[in-house]
Design an enzyme around this catalytic site. Structure first.
Site, PDB file in Angstrom:
ATOM      1  CG  HIS A  16      -1.883   1.076   1.326  1.00 11.24           C
ATOM      2  ND1 HIS A  16      -1.617   2.260   1.974  1.00 11.24           N
ATOM      3  CD2 HIS A  16      -3.147   1.184   0.841  1.00 11.24           C
ATOM      4  CE1 HIS A  16      -2.673   3.051   1.893  1.00 11.24           C
ATOM      5  NE2 HIS A  16      -3.621   2.421   1.208  1.00 11.24           N
ATOM      6  CB  THR A  71       0.790   3.955   4.214  1.00  9.84           C
ATOM      7  OG1 THR A  71       0.243   2.626   4.247  1.00  9.84           O
ATOM      8  CG2 THR A  71      -0.328   4.951   3.938  1.00  9.84           C
ATOM      9  CE  LYS A  72       1.375  -1.381   5.356  1.00  8.98           C
ATOM     10  NZ  LYS A  72       0.148  -0.604   5.133  1.00  8.98           N
ATOM     11  CG  ASN A  73       9.251   0.472   4.904  1.00 13.27           C
ATOM     12  OD1 ASN A  73       8.248   0.781   5.518  1.00 13.27           O
ATOM     13  ND2 ASN A  73      10.423   0.263   5.503  1.00 13.27           N
ATOM     14  CB  VAL A  76       4.294   2.078  -2.360  1.00 13.59           C
ATOM     15  CG1 VAL A  76       4.653   2.458  -0.927  1.00 13.59           C
ATOM     16  CG2 VAL A  76       4.983   3.035  -3.335  1.00 13.59           C
TER      17      VAL A  76
END
Length: 378
Positions: A181, A183-185, A187
């Protein structure tokens, strides 16, 4: 107008558009093509996971896990209350009863030592969440699971490139799920991956992934035709998404190094407040690595947290709280057994996440730390 610092800003490596163009030119845009294979091979080669399958989300990966474990109505699944609803929904959809566990006193992850008390004859699985990319104590979890004959699923949504005693997270439980997603490291907008570590589930996982058909085996030449052989759904993402993701994976080390620098700078910038017990900083157990997915602080109560969020907002800084304990949710509150989950509720009320993304500048980070310090002066 003063510059605003967002909570999150997805990083682009510069190769995403190039690889998407390559996928477009190939005219093979559906899932399980060249870029899908490259992404899956990346994880299998780098972390020695047995089998990896890209999915359209981490939620989908967990839904596949619930199907593979043959969760039935009446089965019980243990998981932390302090997590996102996607950890629970896949098992709810299969008719399971969710048994919520408390968090640790020193970390939002599941209280491993409290799991065994929740085991019953109906327990089918334990789902651990590696919160903020910090490992649960997997030796304890696996020992409990092995003694009681239950499955372990790692919700590793936040845990890419994170380790437990040198072992990559996602490679310890029977199954694991990752998220890509925005918001992850790493994406790709929306995206996820199922990891299958139990070899007996590998073949069936691919069938479930391909809508319940043995289509993948057909394209490998293992069968002369394919058909509907099991339950399943359309869990695989398009080649366009996989192409975007592969560009990110190629830059994993640079992304991780930069995030680690930001994480350490926050620790240094806020250490004085922590030493004066104005805030608590994140705790990393000795058995866990830190993949710098998230930097959070703990305040004394919900009122203080709300006031600090407002103070930061007035200085054009976006900071956000995180999960609301699932055992207190409108959907599940009446189904919960009534046990008090003290630490889960504490993190619900007191945890505040600070901006952490690749392009966060040093001046921006200094401003965030200084603004928090200023809050506690007044």
């Amino acid at each position: 107008m003063e510059h605003k610092i967002p909570f999150n800003q997805p990083f682009l490596t510069g190769k995403e558009a190039q690889y998407i163009q390559e996928a477009l030119q190939s005219r093979k845009l559906a899932g399980n093509g060249t870029f899908t294979q490259k992404c899956q091979n990346y994880f299998q080669d780098r972390y020695h996971f047995h089998k990896c399958l890209l999915t359209t989300s981490c939620t989908d990966a967990l839904e596949m896990a619930a199907i593979l474990l043959e969760i039935q109505p009446g089965d019980e699944v243990i998981m932390p209350s302090y997590t996102f609803v996607s950890t629970a929904n896949p098992f709810i959809l299969r008719g399971a009863k969710i048994v919520f566990a408390d968090s640790r006193a020193d970390h939002p992850g599941i209280d491993e030592k409290g799991i065994e008390d929740l085991i019953t004859t109906k327990t089918k699985a334990i789902v651990v969440v590696h919160y903020a990319g910090v490992a649960c104590d997997m030796d304890i979890v696996m020992d409990i699971a092995n003694r009681h004959g239950v499955w372990v699923v790692e919700d590793a949504a936040q845990a890419i490139d994170a380790y437990y005693k040198g072992k990559p997270l996602g490679g310890i439980g029977h199954l694991a799920a990752f998220s890509f997603h925005e918001t992850k490291n790493i994406v790709c907008g929306e995206g996820g991956m199922l990891v299958v570590n139990d070899k007996k589930m590998a073949k069936r996982s691919e069938i479930i992934w391909e809508k319940g058909t043995n289509r993948s085996a057909f394209f490998r030449g293992e069968v002369d035709k394919y058909g509907w052989v099991d339950v399943g759904s359309s869990f695989l993402p398009s080649e366009i998404i996989a192409a975007f993701l592969y560009a990110q994976l190629e830059d994993l080390e640079r992304i991780q190094q930069k995030r680690a620098q930001i994480w350490k700078a926050y620790c240094q910038g806020l250490q004085d407040l922590a030493s004066r017990e104005k805030i608590r900083l994140p705790f990393i157990p000795a058995f866990a690595s830190n993949n710098a997915h998230m930097f959070y602080i703990l305040l004394k109560n919900q009122e203080e947290r709300s006031a600090l969020i407002g103070h930061l907002k007035s200085n054009n800084i976006q900071a956000v709280f995180h999960y609301l304990s699932l055992h207190e949710s409108p959907f599940y509150k009446e189904k919960h057994a009534g046990r008090n989950l003290v630490y889960s509720d504490q993190y619900t009320d007191c945890l505040l996440r600070l901006p952490l993304f690749f392009e966060l500048t040093e001046p921006e980070q200094h401003k965030i730390s200084a603004t928090i310090q200023h809050f506690f002066i007044h």
